[in-house]
Design a protein around this motif. Sequence first.
Motif, short mmCIF file in Angstrom:
data_model
loop_
_atom_site.label_atom_id
_atom_site.label_comp_id
_atom_site.label_asym_id
_atom_site.label_seq_id
_atom_site.Cartn_x
_atom_site.Cartn_y
_atom_site.Cartn_z
N GLN A 34 0.84 -1.19 0.00
CA GLN A 34 0.00 0.00 0.00
C GLN A 34 0.88 1.25 0.00
O GLN A 34 1.91 1.28 0.67
N GLY A 35 0.47 2.25 -0.73
CA GLY A 35 1.17 3.54 -0.72
C GLY A 35 2.52 3.51 -1.40
O GLY A 35 3.37 4.34 -1.12
N VAL A 36 2.73 2.55 -2.30
CA VAL A 36 3.99 2.48 -3.03
C VAL A 36 3.72 2.38 -4.53
O VAL A 36 2.62 2.03 -4.95
N ALA A 37 4.73 2.70 -5.30
CA ALA A 37 4.70 2.50 -6.75
C ALA A 37 5.90 1.64 -7.10
O ALA A 37 6.90 1.63 -6.37
N LEU A 38 5.80 0.91 -8.20
CA LEU A 38 6.91 0.07 -8.63
C LEU A 38 7.41 0.51 -9.99
O LEU A 38 6.64 0.91 -10.85
N ALA A 39 8.72 0.39 -10.15
CA ALA A 39 9.34 0.55 -11.45
C ALA A 39 10.08 -0.76 -11.74
O ALA A 39 10.78 -1.28 -10.87
N VAL A 40 9.89 -1.29 -12.94
CA VAL A 40 10.58 -2.50 -13.36
C VAL A 40 11.44 -2.13 -14.56
O VAL A 40 10.94 -1.62 -15.56
N ASP A 41 12.74 -2.33 -14.41
CA ASP A 41 13.70 -1.97 -15.46
C ASP A 41 13.51 -0.53 -15.91
O ASP A 41 13.57 -0.21 -17.09
N GLY A 42 13.21 0.35 -14.94
CA GLY A 42 13.12 1.78 -15.21
C GLY A 42 11.77 2.28 -15.70
O GLY A 42 11.61 3.47 -15.93
N VAL A 44 7.45 2.42 -15.15
CA VAL A 44 6.38 2.25 -14.16
C VAL A 44 5.68 0.91 -14.40
O VAL A 44 5.39 0.54 -15.54
N PHE A 45 5.43 0.18 -13.32
CA PHE A 45 4.75 -1.11 -13.38
C PHE A 45 3.45 -0.97 -12.62
O PHE A 45 3.43 -0.91 -11.39
N PRO A 46 2.31 -0.85 -13.33
CA PRO A 46 1.04 -0.54 -12.68
C PRO A 46 0.57 -1.64 -11.72
O PRO A 46 0.82 -2.82 -11.93
N LYS A 47 -0.13 -1.22 -10.69
CA LYS A 47 -0.65 -2.14 -9.68
C LYS A 47 -1.57 -3.19 -10.30
O LYS A 47 -1.68 -4.31 -9.79
N SER A 48 -2.21 -2.87 -11.39
CA SER A 48 -3.09 -3.81 -12.07
C SER A 48 -2.33 -5.04 -12.60
O SER A 48 -2.94 -6.05 -12.92
N ARG A 49 -1.00 -4.97 -12.64
CA ARG A 49 -0.18 -6.08 -13.13
C ARG A 49 0.56 -6.81 -12.02
O ARG A 49 1.35 -7.72 -12.30
N TRP A 50 0.32 -6.45 -10.75
CA TRP A 50 1.08 -7.04 -9.65
C TRP A 50 0.82 -8.52 -9.43
O TRP A 50 1.56 -9.18 -8.71
N ILE A 60 13.83 -4.19 -9.93
CA ILE A 60 12.61 -3.60 -9.38
C ILE A 60 12.96 -2.55 -8.35
O ILE A 60 13.79 -2.78 -7.48
N GLU A 61 12.33 -1.40 -8.47
CA GLU A 61 12.47 -0.35 -7.47
C GLU A 61 11.11 -0.13 -6.83
O GLU A 61 10.11 0.06 -7.52
#
Length: 69
Positions: A34-42, A44-50, A60-61
């Motif tokens: 919760q309250g985080v965002a992800l970047a994969v290989d630079g 943005v990786f949307p939460k809909s794909r988690w 992953i950042e």
Amino acid sequence: MTIPIGVTVNGADHEFAEPLSVRELLNRLELPCQGVALAVDGAVFPKSRWDEPVGRGWTIEVLTAVQGG
């Protein structure tokens, strides 16, 4: 023979013996979902794909919002 899945999360290398989703990865590493965002290989990786499987070799950042000015 199963090939481990190696990923880098926030600069630290990790290996997992079995496939896991991005959400499972965060839980396994005790990172917030919760309250985080992800970047994969630079990118943005949307939460809909988690719930998709983590890819071998991903970087992953996990980014948290910071208040201030």
